[in-house]
Design an enzyme around this catalytic site. Structure first.
Site, PDB file in Angstrom:
ATOM      1  N   ALA A   1      10.531   3.064  -1.577  1.00  0.00           N
ATOM      2  CA  ALA A   1      11.881   2.492  -1.625  1.00  0.00           C
ATOM      3  C   ALA A   1      11.852   1.112  -2.292  1.00  0.00           C
ATOM      4  CB  ALA A   1      12.468   2.396  -0.221  1.00  0.00           C
ATOM      5  N   ALA A   2      10.764   0.353  -2.068  1.00  0.00           N
ATOM      6  CA  ALA A   2      10.666  -0.982  -2.681  1.00  0.00           C
ATOM      7  C   ALA A   2      10.584  -0.858  -4.210  1.00  0.00           C
ATOM      8  CB  ALA A   2       9.465  -1.739  -2.130  1.00  0.00           C
TER       9      ALA A   2
ATOM     10  N   GLY B   1       3.649   3.698   5.353  1.00  0.00           N
ATOM     11  CA  GLY B   1       4.827   3.481   6.195  1.00  0.00           C
ATOM     12  C   GLY B   1       5.454   2.115   5.977  1.00  0.00           C
ATOM     13  N   LEU B   2       5.077   1.455   4.875  1.00  0.00           N
ATOM     14  CA  LEU B   2       5.629   0.123   4.613  1.00  0.00           C
ATOM     15  C   LEU B   2       6.752   0.164   3.572  1.00  0.00           C
ATOM     16  CD1 LEU B   2       2.339  -1.968   4.724  1.00  0.00           C
ATOM     17  CD2 LEU B   2       4.225  -2.054   6.349  1.00  0.00           C
ATOM     18  N   GLY B   3       7.171   1.343   3.229  1.00  0.00           N
ATOM     19  CA  GLY B   3       8.348   1.467   2.354  1.00  0.00           C
ATOM     20  C   GLY B   3       8.050   1.245   0.883  1.00  0.00           C
ATOM     21  N   SER B   4       6.828   1.534   0.454  1.00  0.00           N
ATOM     22  CA  SER B   4       6.495   1.221  -0.943  1.00  0.00           C
ATOM     23  C   SER B   4       7.384   1.983  -1.921  1.00  0.00           C
ATOM     24  CB  SER B   4       5.015   1.471  -1.233  1.00  0.00           C
ATOM     25  OG  SER B   4       4.763   2.845  -1.375  1.00  0.00           O
TER      26      SER B   4
ATOM     27  N   ASP C   1      14.774   3.258   5.136  1.00  0.00           N
ATOM     28  CA  ASP C   1      13.890   2.471   4.263  1.00  0.00           C
ATOM     29  C   ASP C   1      14.676   1.803   3.133  1.00  0.00           C
ATOM     30  OD1 ASP C   1      11.897   3.586   5.806  1.00  0.00           O
ATOM     31  OD2 ASP C   1      10.565   4.010   4.120  1.00  0.00           O
TER      32      ASP C   1
ATOM     33  N   PRO D   1       0.837  -1.198   0.000  1.00  0.00           N
ATOM     34  CA  PRO D   1       0.000   0.000   0.000  1.00  0.00           C
ATOM     35  C   PRO D   1       0.876   1.255   0.000  1.00  0.00           C
ATOM     36  CG  PRO D   1      -0.020  -1.039   2.162  1.00  0.00           C
ATOM     37  CD  PRO D   1       0.746  -1.961   1.256  1.00  0.00           C
TER      38      PRO D   1
HETATM   39  O1  PMV Z   1       6.801   6.459   6.939  1.00  0.00           O
HETATM   40  P1  PMV Z   1       8.118   5.805   6.865  1.00  0.00           P
HETATM   41  O2  PMV Z   1       8.176   4.420   7.354  1.00  0.00           O
HETATM   42  O3  PMV Z   1       8.866   5.990   5.589  1.00  0.00           O
HETATM   43  O4  PMV Z   1       8.887   6.530   8.050  1.00  0.00           O
HETATM   44  C1  PMV Z   1       9.884   7.348   7.979  1.00  0.00           C
HETATM   45  C2  PMV Z   1      10.700   7.150   9.217  1.00  0.00           C
HETATM   46  C3  PMV Z   1      11.160   8.460   9.799  1.00  0.00           C
HETATM   47  O5  PMV Z   1      12.107   8.129  10.798  1.00  0.00           O
HETATM   48  C4  PMV Z   1      10.012   9.215  10.421  1.00  0.00           C
HETATM   49  C5  PMV Z   1      11.833   9.339   8.760  1.00  0.00           C
HETATM   50  C6  PMV Z   1      13.163   8.813   8.251  1.00  0.00           C
HETATM   51  O6  PMV Z   1      13.614   9.331   7.240  1.00  0.00           O
HETATM   52  O7  PMV Z   1      13.774   7.943   8.882  1.00  0.00           O
END
Ligand code: PMV
Length: 307
Positions: A104-105, A99-102, A146, A95
């Site tokens: 970067a994936a 916050g699951l890194g879509s 990520d 999704p």
């Molecule tokens: O939403 P995510 O999982 O991409 O979270 C980012 C994590 C943070 O620490 C809030 C930001 C970062 O760049 O590390």
């Protein structure tokens, strides 16, 4: 040429990781982004297809900030290759903005598939570095966690600007990721923390170093398979994330529901202000916690086991 990359969750240390503290992240191997590169007609150039979003665009027509276009340019530049006549297609289970890194994936899978197609496979370090450049387009000042955990596809102890340390986990780590139904806005959440920190630096410095200290304890707990201790550290991390203002009532409700149903620990994961919570569950306890999370309003719950 096909390649894939997993999603990720941050076990502990989000936000403070942006300010130099350590964080731990684990791959979510069951949710993946897949990239395929196939040859196309001579002279056609590189066509980029985001199949799930129904988007097709040629590399030549993408703006510099188009994430997939930027990634393709970075790969070609790194490999000193001209634009190939090919189609790069992305399919993702992940999704978006959860916050699951879509993001970067997509970058990691696409970089590998394109480099493989060009006969020049890339190392984890290089894939991660190229994906990091694209992460900057998504949210300005990313820590790099990520792209790192996704490129290595192993649990990592991460400090910004340093080589990641891959963690050996000797007993399966059972995690539930529950979606609050509200998108996580990483850029806004990170900007909000930065602004509040500017007006109260001591408060934020103290919270960040407390989070850094508990991340180090979490590493030991993980390595010693002390999941009860790890769960307590996750709870403490959530409390500190509440204090720095990145939780929401919905996230707090889900965290409490998970703990009440028997999770060893629970916290928001990623940027907060929406997005997901993460619950550490004992071997047999997952179904009860899953049920409790849905009852408390989660719109989706994923289970992942890290071995
Ligand atoms: O939403 P995510 O999982 O991409 O979270 C980012 C994590 C943070 O620490 C809030 C930001 C970062 O760049 O590390």
């Amino acid at each position: 040429m096909e390649s894939s990359a997993p999603g990720k969750v941050i076990l502990c240390g989000e936000h403070s990781v942006v300010y130099g503290q350590p964080a731990i992240a684990v791959p979510v191997t069951g949710l993946r982004c897949r990239a395929r590169v196939e040859p196309a007609m001579p002279g056609s150039g590189l066509l980029l297809v985001a199949a799930d979003l129904n988007q097709r665009t040629s590399l030549r027509n993408t703006a510099p900030e188009h994430p997939l276009g930027a990634l393709a340019r970075l790969v070609l530049e790194h490999l000193h290759c001209g634009e190939p006549d090919a189609v790069l297609t992305i399919h993702s289970d992940l999704p978006i903005a959860a916050g699951l890194g879509s993001g970067a994936a997509v970058s990691v899978a696409a970089a590998r598939a394109l480099a493989g197609f060009l006969g020049q496979p890339l190392s984890e370090e290089v894939v991660s570095a190229l994906a990091y450049e694209v992460e900057k387009l998504h949210h300005g000042t990313p820590s790099g966690i990520d792209n790192t955990v996704i490129a290595w596809e192993r649990p990592v102890f991460f400090v910004k600007g340093q080589a990641p340390e891959v963690l050996a986990i000797s007993a399966p780590l059972r995690l539930l990721v529950a979606d609050s139904g509200f998108p996580a806005a990483t850029r806004e959440a990170v900007t909000g923390v930065r602004q509040r920190r500017e007006s109260d630096p001591d408060f934020y410095a103290a919270r960040f170093s407390q989070i850094g200290a508990l991340v180090k304890l979490a590493r030991t707990a993980l390595e010693q398979q002390d999941f009860a201790a790890l769960g307590r550290l996750m709870d403490a991390n959530h409390a500190l994330l509440v204090e720095i203002g990145v939780s929401t009532p919905r996230l707090d409700t889900l965290v409490l529901a998970a703990r009440k149903a028997g999770a060893l620990g629970a916290k928001l994961t990623g940027s907060g202000m929406g997005g997901n919570i993460l619950a550490l569950v004992p071997m047999e306890g997952a179904p009860v916690v899953v049920e409790a999370l849905y009852a408390a309003g989660a719109v989706h719950v994923w289970q992942t086991v890290t071995e």
